[in-house]
Write a protein that holds these residues in place. Structure first.
Motif, PDB file in Angstrom:
ATOM      1  N   ALA A 106      38.454   8.310 -27.439  1.00 37.93           N
ATOM      2  CA  ALA A 106      37.537   9.197 -28.215  1.00 37.93           C
ATOM      3  C   ALA A 106      36.074   9.462 -27.570  1.00 37.93           C
ATOM      4  N   GLN A 107      35.810  10.815 -27.770  1.00 38.85           N
ATOM      5  CA  GLN A 107      34.557  11.275 -27.018  1.00 38.85           C
ATOM      6  C   GLN A 107      33.402  10.475 -27.916  1.00 38.85           C
ATOM      7  N   SER A 108      32.350  10.362 -27.083  1.00 38.38           N
ATOM      8  CA  SER A 108      31.112   9.792 -27.591  1.00 38.38           C
ATOM      9  C   SER A 108      30.007  10.200 -26.917  1.00 38.38           C
ATOM     10  N   VAL A 109      28.864  10.137 -27.237  1.00 34.69           N
ATOM     11  CA  VAL A 109      27.833  10.310 -26.587  1.00 34.69           C
ATOM     12  C   VAL A 109      26.677   9.274 -27.190  1.00 34.69           C
ATOM     13  N   THR A 110      25.766   8.862 -26.087  1.00 35.10           N
ATOM     14  CA  THR A 110      24.795   7.774 -26.578  1.00 35.10           C
ATOM     15  C   THR A 110      23.653   8.214 -25.943  1.00 35.10           C
ATOM     16  N   GLN A 111      22.610   8.107 -26.691  1.00 34.28           N
ATOM     17  CA  GLN A 111      21.290   8.351 -26.293  1.00 34.28           C
ATOM     18  C   GLN A 111      20.568   7.161 -26.673  1.00 34.28           C
ATOM     19  N   TYR A 124      27.741   9.848 -21.748  1.00 34.57           N
ATOM     20  CA  TYR A 124      28.964  10.377 -22.457  1.00 34.57           C
ATOM     21  C   TYR A 124      30.220   9.402 -22.214  1.00 34.57           C
ATOM     22  N   SER A 125      31.212   9.721 -23.125  1.00 31.57           N
ATOM     23  CA  SER A 125      32.344   8.923 -22.866  1.00 31.57           C
ATOM     24  C   SER A 125      33.411  10.037 -23.103  1.00 31.57           C
ATOM     25  N   TYR A 126      34.178  10.216 -21.966  1.00 29.78           N
ATOM     26  CA  TYR A 126      35.476  11.424 -22.094  1.00 29.78           C
ATOM     27  C   TYR A 126      36.093  11.201 -20.950  1.00 29.78           C
ATOM     28  N   GLY A 127      37.426  11.374 -21.182  1.00 29.87           N
ATOM     29  CA  GLY A 127      38.281  11.253 -19.872  1.00 29.87           C
ATOM     30  C   GLY A 127      38.213  12.131 -18.703  1.00 29.87           C
ATOM     31  N   TYR A 164      15.419  15.822 -29.632  1.00 30.11           N
ATOM     32  CA  TYR A 164      16.495  16.274 -28.400  1.00 30.11           C
ATOM     33  C   TYR A 164      17.756  15.730 -28.801  1.00 30.11           C
ATOM     34  N   PHE A 165      18.873  16.512 -28.715  1.00 28.25           N
ATOM     35  CA  PHE A 165      20.099  16.044 -28.927  1.00 28.25           C
ATOM     36  C   PHE A 165      20.800  16.386 -27.766  1.00 28.25           C
ATOM     37  N   CYS A 166      21.568  15.406 -27.134  1.00 30.87           N
ATOM     38  CA  CYS A 166      22.737  15.591 -26.165  1.00 30.87           C
ATOM     39  C   CYS A 166      24.162  15.867 -26.930  1.00 30.87           C
ATOM     40  N   ALA A 167      24.813  16.735 -26.274  1.00 30.63           N
ATOM     41  CA  ALA A 167      26.015  16.860 -26.978  1.00 30.63           C
ATOM     42  C   ALA A 167      27.229  17.208 -25.822  1.00 30.63           C
ATOM     43  N   VAL A 168      28.454  16.667 -26.322  1.00 29.61           N
ATOM     44  CA  VAL A 168      29.768  17.230 -25.467  1.00 29.61           C
ATOM     45  C   VAL A 168      30.627  18.030 -26.018  1.00 29.61           C
ATOM     46  N   GLY A 169      31.438  18.862 -25.395  1.00 28.42           N
ATOM     47  CA  GLY A 169      32.475  19.521 -25.852  1.00 28.42           C
ATOM     48  C   GLY A 169      33.571  19.366 -25.129  1.00 28.42           C
ATOM     49  N   ALA A 170      34.765  18.943 -25.686  1.00 30.28           N
ATOM     50  CA  ALA A 170      35.932  18.937 -24.930  1.00 30.28           C
ATOM     51  C   ALA A 170      36.546  20.268 -24.348  1.00 30.28           C
ATOM     52  N   SER A 182      39.799  22.096 -27.039  1.00 23.66           N
ATOM     53  CA  SER A 182      39.218  21.689 -28.444  1.00 23.66           C
ATOM     54  C   SER A 182      39.011  22.549 -29.299  1.00 23.66           C
ATOM     55  N   GLN A 183      38.747  22.486 -30.306  1.00 23.06           N
ATOM     56  CA  GLN A 183      38.496  23.375 -31.518  1.00 23.06           C
ATOM     57  C   GLN A 183      37.048  24.088 -31.280  1.00 23.06           C
ATOM     58  N   GLY A 184      36.630  23.547 -30.367  1.00 18.66           N
ATOM     59  CA  GLY A 184      34.980  24.051 -30.241  1.00 18.66           C
ATOM     60  C   GLY A 184      33.907  23.273 -30.388  1.00 18.66           C
ATOM     61  N   ASN A 185      34.156  22.203 -31.720  1.00 28.99           N
ATOM     62  CA  ASN A 185      33.052  21.420 -32.282  1.00 28.99           C
ATOM     63  C   ASN A 185      32.270  20.610 -31.041  1.00 28.99           C
ATOM     64  N   LEU A 186      31.233  20.303 -31.238  1.00 30.60           N
ATOM     65  CA  LEU A 186      30.619  19.536 -30.580  1.00 30.60           C
ATOM     66  C   LEU A 186      30.311  18.106 -30.872  1.00 30.60           C
ATOM     67  N   ILE A 187      30.251  17.060 -30.169  1.00 34.25           N
ATOM     68  CA  ILE A 187      29.861  15.664 -30.467  1.00 34.25           C
ATOM     69  C   ILE A 187      28.483  15.360 -30.060  1.00 34.25           C
ATOM     70  N   PHE A 188      27.625  15.115 -30.854  1.00 33.13           N
ATOM     71  CA  PHE A 188      26.289  15.008 -30.724  1.00 33.13           C
ATOM     72  C   PHE A 188      25.891  13.423 -30.668  1.00 33.13           C
ATOM     73  N   GLY A 189      24.932  13.281 -29.827  1.00 31.40           N
ATOM     74  CA  GLY A 189      24.278  11.852 -29.789  1.00 31.40           C
ATOM     75  C   GLY A 189      23.506  12.006 -31.012  1.00 31.40           C
ATOM     76  N   LYS A 190      22.578  10.723 -31.383  1.00 23.94           N
ATOM     77  CA  LYS A 190      21.863  10.560 -32.519  1.00 23.94           C
ATOM     78  C   LYS A 190      20.522  10.978 -32.102  1.00 23.94           C
ATOM     79  N   GLY A 191      20.257  11.655 -31.133  1.00 25.68           N
ATOM     80  CA  GLY A 191      19.027  12.160 -30.930  1.00 25.68           C
ATOM     81  C   GLY A 191      17.780  11.447 -30.407  1.00 25.68           C
ATOM     82  N   THR A 192      16.723  11.824 -29.546  1.00 31.29           N
ATOM     83  CA  THR A 192      15.658  11.200 -29.211  1.00 31.29           C
ATOM     84  C   THR A 192      14.462  11.871 -29.505  1.00 31.29           C
ATOM     85  N   LYS A 193      13.615  11.433 -30.446  1.00 29.32           N
ATOM     86  CA  LYS A 193      12.401  12.061 -30.682  1.00 29.32           C
ATOM     87  C   LYS A 193      11.427  11.893 -29.952  1.00 29.32           C
ATOM     88  N   LEU A 194      10.517  12.844 -29.319  1.00 29.80           N
ATOM     89  CA  LEU A 194       9.566  12.951 -28.254  1.00 29.80           C
ATOM     90  C   LEU A 194       8.305  13.203 -29.208  1.00 29.80           C
TER      91      LEU A 194
END
Lengths: 115, 114
Positions: free
Chosen positions: B1-6, B25-28, B89-95, B98-110
């Motif tokens: 499964a796709q995932s994003v880590t911040q 990110y984790s994606y094949g 700030y949010f990092c995101a990946v899109g396959a 896919s149906q176009g939705n993005l997978i977001f990380g939990k964010g980094t507050k600056l």
């Protein structure tokens, strides 16, 4: 032109009540997405529309959540019998089409508080 | 499964200092990669995106990001931070398929110190 708008901006409701959240996408955008942002969490994908069709509803957290889109434009996210864990910011986004390479434009969100 | 880590929940830098926000990110395969910024009370705004080609991408507001396939990373950088950069700030990946939705990380507050 106008961006994505959402209403209301804030909604406070009592546990057990139903709420409707509205999203007006950018004109001409065929794809529309709903996300939920809970405190300390990232954005959780809920559902998307291609035109008026929502092919995959598996992202909705429970059967209390439903969404519809009419005329290829306005979308409504409905939460029935709200629970406290539903408290979050609900974000809507629209894009030119359903594909990850299309930029998603986000609205300001609706902050839902369930007492 | 796709995932994003911040990895960083909150970062504080002094105004004028350089900034690097981490994203893994984790994606094949090679995903589409995005950085969004969310200012208080505002919606998310796209800073930059990577689809293919040059691994160093330039974005708005003086931000850049570098895609490193070997590290599955897409870190965001800015040479000199301004007080107005304080935001989340949010990092995101899109396959790619896919149906176009993005997978977001939990964010980094600056936060930016004067």
């Amino acid at each position: 032109g106008a961006g994505v708008s959402q209403s209301p901006s804030n909604k406070v409701t009592e546990k057990g009540k139903d709420v409707e959240l509205r999203c007006d996408p950018i004109s001409g955008h065929t794809a529309l997405y709903w996300y939920r942002q809970s405190l300390g969490q990232g954005l959780e994908f809920l559902i998307y529309f291609q035109g008026n069709s929502a092919p995959d509803k598996s992202g909705l957290p429970s059967d209390r959540f439903s969404a519809e889109r009419t005329g290829g434009s306005v979308s409504t996210l409905t939460i029935q019998r709200t629970q406290q864990e539903d408290s979050a910011v609900y974000l809507c986004a629209s894009s030119l089409g359903v594909a990850s390479y299309n930029e998603q434009f986000f609205g300001p969100g609706t902050r839902l508080t369930v007492l | 499964a796709q995932s994003v880590t911040q990895p960083d929940i909150h970062i504080t830098v002094s105004e004028g200092a350089s900034l690097e926000l981490r994203c893994n990110y984790s994606y094949g395969a090679t995903p589409y990669l995005f950085w969004y910024v969310q200012s208080p009370g505002q919606g998310l705004q796209l800073l930059l995106k990577y689809f293919s080609g040059d691994t160093l991408v330039q974005g708005i507001k003086g931000f850049e990001a570098e895609f490193k396939r070997s590290q599955s990373s897409f870190n965001l950088r800015k040479p000199s931070v301004h007080w107005s950069d304080a935001a989340e700030y949010f990092c995101a990946v899109g396959a790619r398929r896919s149906q176009g939705n993005l997978i977001f990380g939990k964010g980094t507050k600056l936060s930016v110190k004067p």
